[in-house]
Design a protein around this motif. Sequence first.
Motif, mmCIF file in Angstrom:
data_model
loop_
_atom_site.group_PDB
_atom_site.id
_atom_site.type_symbol
_atom_site.label_atom_id
_atom_site.label_comp_id
_atom_site.label_asym_id
_atom_site.label_seq_id
_atom_site.Cartn_x
_atom_site.Cartn_y
_atom_site.Cartn_z
ATOM 1 N N ILE A 62 10.619 4.448 -5.131
ATOM 2 C CA ILE A 62 9.666 3.404 -4.165
ATOM 3 C C ILE A 62 9.001 2.628 -5.456
ATOM 4 O O ILE A 62 8.188 3.129 -6.177
ATOM 5 C CB ILE A 62 9.092 3.984 -3.441
ATOM 6 N N ARG A 98 4.652 4.902 -3.043
ATOM 7 C CA ARG A 98 4.989 4.165 -4.106
ATOM 8 C C ARG A 98 5.049 5.122 -5.404
ATOM 9 O O ARG A 98 4.531 5.911 -5.583
ATOM 10 C CB ARG A 98 4.018 2.972 -4.612
ATOM 11 N N HIS A 115 12.425 -3.082 -2.473
ATOM 12 C CA HIS A 115 11.276 -2.343 -3.031
ATOM 13 C C HIS A 115 11.808 -1.063 -3.393
ATOM 14 O O HIS A 115 11.036 -0.158 -3.942
ATOM 15 C CB HIS A 115 10.143 -2.200 -2.056
ATOM 16 N N GLN A 130 6.291 -0.134 -7.043
ATOM 17 C CA GLN A 130 4.801 -0.352 -6.973
ATOM 18 C C GLN A 130 4.508 -1.281 -5.967
ATOM 19 O O GLN A 130 3.288 -1.412 -5.604
ATOM 20 C CB GLN A 130 4.188 -0.370 -8.496
ATOM 21 N N GLN A 164 -0.464 5.631 -2.496
ATOM 22 C CA GLN A 164 -0.174 5.496 -3.668
ATOM 23 C C GLN A 164 0.664 6.555 -4.304
ATOM 24 O O GLN A 164 0.715 7.483 -3.952
ATOM 25 C CB GLN A 164 -1.658 5.244 -4.254
ATOM 26 N N GLU A 165 1.195 6.423 -5.485
ATOM 27 C CA GLU A 165 1.562 7.192 -6.417
ATOM 28 C C GLU A 165 0.652 8.450 -6.571
ATOM 29 O O GLU A 165 -0.501 8.185 -6.676
ATOM 30 C CB GLU A 165 1.965 6.611 -7.717
ATOM 31 N N ALA A 184 5.849 -2.057 -3.164
ATOM 32 C CA ALA A 184 6.129 -1.705 -1.762
ATOM 33 C C ALA A 184 4.740 -1.742 -1.006
ATOM 34 O O ALA A 184 4.204 -0.905 -1.392
ATOM 35 C CB ALA A 184 6.813 -0.514 -1.826
#
Length: 168
Positions: A125, A51, A81, A127, A163-164, A129
């Motif tokens: 992408i 994301r 997404h 957040q 996660q990012e 997703a």
Amino acid sequence: MLCDRRAPRMRALLAITLLAAAILGAAPARAADGAVLLRVRLWTTPNHAARGDVVKYEIMVDNAGDARASRVRVTLPFSKHMQVVRAQFDHQATWVSALGEDELTVMFGRLPGGESRRAQIFFTIGQDAPDGLQVRVRATARHERDAGHGEKSNYTTLTIGGQEADTR
């Protein structure tokens, strides 16, 4: 008696005809003279993303025929997404002509026989997703005189997970 003398010649002629049909039938398909033959390919970079990441979809459309194709356009579905953040094209007459919630269309315009064009579409992408989401898509190329079904690209799959990255 006349029939008996012709029989070997007729069998030989039939054998030659069948051989020619087999050889011609085995030839690879190619565009007839004056025809448009579109081919479209699709790549995703990277294939796995988290994301917040930006991914690139690259579209290559070729006209393998010898006639000019008019109003060449490629439709690319994408996940809800994902969000388009930018696009790059290798020709000044190329642009994103339609952008929907889960699909976009790139207009390539006129494509002479034997030429190719490329478009790169960048997505971020979202957040929201879900982990493990697989976005499996293929693009469809059409031109002004096609029969309506279009030419399909290969499938490409993007897997979303994680996660990012924390950049603090």
